[in-house]
Design a protein around this motif. Structure first.
Motif, PDB file in Angstrom:
ATOM      1  N   SER A 143       0.819  -1.223   0.000  1.00  7.21           N
ATOM      2  CA  SER A 143       0.000   0.000   0.000  1.00  7.21           C
ATOM      3  C   SER A 143       0.845   1.262   0.000  1.00  7.21           C
ATOM      4  CB  SER A 143      -0.923   0.000   1.226  1.00  7.21           C
ATOM      5  OG  SER A 143      -1.777  -1.117   1.215  1.00  7.21           O
ATOM      6  N   GLY A 144       2.067   1.143   0.465  1.00  4.02           N
ATOM      7  CA  GLY A 144       2.950   2.300   0.495  1.00  4.02           C
ATOM      8  C   GLY A 144       2.649   3.238   1.648  1.00  4.02           C
ATOM      9  N   LEU A 145       3.197   4.419   1.568  1.00  8.93           N
ATOM     10  CA  LEU A 145       2.983   5.451   2.581  1.00  8.93           C
ATOM     11  C   LEU A 145       2.043   6.516   2.041  1.00  8.93           C
ATOM     12  CD1 LEU A 145       6.617   6.007   3.948  1.00  8.93           C
ATOM     13  CD2 LEU A 145       4.741   4.844   5.110  1.00  8.93           C
ATOM     14  N   SER A 146       1.153   6.995   2.880  1.00  7.80           N
ATOM     15  CA  SER A 146       0.231   8.064   2.482  1.00  7.80           C
ATOM     16  C   SER A 146       0.229   9.138   3.563  1.00  7.80           C
ATOM     17  CB  SER A 146      -1.183   7.512   2.283  1.00  7.80           C
ATOM     18  OG  SER A 146      -1.652   6.905   3.465  1.00  7.80           O
ATOM     19  N   GLY A 147      -0.371  10.263   3.256  1.00  3.98           N
ATOM     20  CA  GLY A 147      -0.421  11.365   4.215  1.00  3.98           C
ATOM     21  C   GLY A 147       0.901  12.067   4.384  1.00  3.98           C
ATOM     22  N   LYS A 222       5.689  16.039  -2.576  1.00  3.17           N
ATOM     23  CA  LYS A 222       4.819  16.811  -3.458  1.00  3.17           C
ATOM     24  C   LYS A 222       3.534  16.062  -3.768  1.00  3.17           C
ATOM     25  CE  LYS A 222       3.141  19.778  -6.291  1.00  3.17           C
ATOM     26  NZ  LYS A 222       2.501  21.014  -5.748  1.00  3.17           N
ATOM     27  N   PHE A 223       3.647  14.756  -3.973  1.00  4.22           N
ATOM     28  CA  PHE A 223       2.501  13.980  -4.439  1.00  4.22           C
ATOM     29  C   PHE A 223       1.884  13.100  -3.349  1.00  4.22           C
ATOM     30  CE2 PHE A 223       5.234  14.779  -8.166  1.00  4.22           C
ATOM     31  CZ  PHE A 223       4.360  15.589  -8.877  1.00  4.22           C
ATOM     32  N   TYR A 224       2.219  13.348  -2.076  1.00  2.90           N
ATOM     33  CA  TYR A 224       1.532  12.814  -0.895  1.00  2.90           C
ATOM     34  C   TYR A 224       1.671  11.303  -0.675  1.00  2.90           C
ATOM     35  CZ  TYR A 224      -0.918  17.239  -1.717  1.00  2.90           C
ATOM     36  OH  TYR A 224      -1.208  18.556  -1.957  1.00  2.90           O
ATOM     37  N   VAL A 225       1.651  10.513  -1.752  1.00  5.60           N
ATOM     38  CA  VAL A 225       1.598   9.054  -1.623  1.00  5.60           C
ATOM     39  C   VAL A 225       2.750   8.434  -2.404  1.00  5.60           C
ATOM     40  CG1 VAL A 225       0.239   6.975  -2.063  1.00  5.60           C
ATOM     41  CG2 VAL A 225      -0.906   9.097  -1.399  1.00  5.60           C
ATOM     42  N   ILE A 226       3.378   7.410  -1.821  1.00  6.91           N
ATOM     43  CA  ILE A 226       4.388   6.635  -2.539  1.00  6.91           C
ATOM     44  C   ILE A 226       4.120   5.155  -2.297  1.00  6.91           C
ATOM     45  CG2 ILE A 226       6.227   8.361  -2.548  1.00  6.91           C
ATOM     46  CD1 ILE A 226       7.410   6.998  -0.083  1.00  6.91           C
ATOM     47  N   ASN A 227       4.443   4.340  -3.273  1.00  7.59           N
ATOM     48  CA  ASN A 227       4.352   2.888  -3.107  1.00  7.59           C
ATOM     49  C   ASN A 227       5.443   2.239  -3.954  1.00  7.59           C
ATOM     50  OD1 ASN A 227       3.130   1.988  -5.846  1.00  7.59           O
ATOM     51  ND2 ASN A 227       1.768   3.645  -5.179  1.00  7.59           N
TER      52      ASN A 227
END
Length: 322
Positions: A143-147, A222-227
């Motif tokens: 799911s990656g990191l969010s927030g 910049k784009f909030y979410v990475i996976n």
């Protein structure tokens, strides 16, 4: 030397003027948030392309694992800001250093390899990093990191990009850069002249990884979410295409290649069914009619705009500095 300094400062001034114009357009609302995001994405890709060009174009190595270093920077900086409240800029610097450490770690055992063997090794490194992230719950797993806090602004992005270009270009112009170019031209001859080829390959690899890691951190914030899926082999290949499109060995070419491909992807995002077809067709035409890239192995120089006839020393200096 004076001419080089003059050209350097003219480039800095023009870059700052460009920054000021775009900054005013953003603040007055003439450019919207979409335009700002596109500009930031262009700068991120410039950092990635210029740093990979140091490895592939200047030192003559064949690395296709650059997305692995980008992912390290993205995850390390995100964890530092999310879980430890580390200031954003400090988190970026730490992330870059960690990515550089992995550059040395992978570089020492693999950079004795050449050509296809090195490409396979770096590809394997990138995939190992992706799989480890995919199976690590602390960083969100699949799911990656969010927030992730949105800390990357146009100002921060521009100055990090400018610093990247200045540092790498100055490295290329230094005696260390000359050693890297010698390795690219003929590694056996370079060794015969007393150049520690493995050392300089590791230096180039770690320096490229440093800026790739910081680019990953800037992108994440910049784009909030990475996976992990964002940093697969296709991402490494995309960065490599930017370098080849601009011209291997040309810093200016890498910048232009990154700008052209980023804008091309942005303009074609409304026609996803034609996007890859047009993209592939452009690359095929480039390889047929301009196999050395848009700028070949040369860079941009303000001397070219001078009416004064170029001296042989100027031509040699310009060619080698690219």
């Amino acid at each position: 030397m004076k001419k080089l300094n003059k050209s350097f400062w003219i480039g800095i001034v023009l870059s700052l003027v460009l920054y000021g114009i775009i900054h005013v357009l953003l603040n007055t609302g003439f450019l919207d948030d979409v335009a700002e995001s596109t500009l930031i994405l262009v700068c991120i890709n410039v950092m990635l392309a210029v740093s990979l060009n140091l490895i592939n174009g200047i030192t003559g190595q064949f690395s296709i694992g650059h997305a692995g270093f980008m992912s390290i920077g993205a995850y390390v900086s995100s964890i530092l800001t999310l879980n430890f409240d580390i200031p954003f800029v400090l988190a970026l610097l730490i992330a870059g250093v960690v990515a550089a450490f992995f550059g040395v770690l992978i570089g020492i055992p693999t950079l004795r390899l050449n050509g296809d063997y090195l490409a396979i090794a770096t590809l394997g490194f990138g995939e190992i990093i992706r799989i480890v992230l995919l199976n690590t719950e602390y960083v969100g797993g699949a799911s990656g990191l969010s927030g992730i806090p949105s800390e990357t602004t146009w100002t921060i992005m521009f100055f990090f990009t400018l610093i990247t270009v200045i540092v790498i270009n100055n490295f290329i112009r230094s005696s260390h850069g000359r050693a890297c170019i010698a390795i690219r031209e003929n590694e056996i001859a370079a060794e015969a002249m007393g150049i520690n080829t493995t050392l300089y390959k590791v230096i180039a690899f770690s320096l490229g990884a440093l800026f790739a890691g910081m680019a990953g951190g800037l992108s994440a914030h910049k784009f909030y979410v990475i996976n992990p899926g964002s940093f697969n082999f296709l991402k490494s290949f995309e960065i490599l295409v930017m370098v080849v499109l601009g011209g291997l060995g040309s810093t200016a070419g890498s910048i232009i290649g990154a700008i052209v491909l980023t804008l091309l992807f942005t303009l074609l995002q409304d026609t996803p069914e034609l996007r890859m077809i047009i993209y592939s067709a452009i690359l095929i035409l480039m390889m047929i009619f301009r196999p050395k890239g848009l700028l070949g192995s040369t860079g941009l120089s303000f001397k070219k705009f001078s009416k004064k006839e170029a001296k042989p020393d100027d031509v040699i200096s310009e060619s080698s500095s690219s």
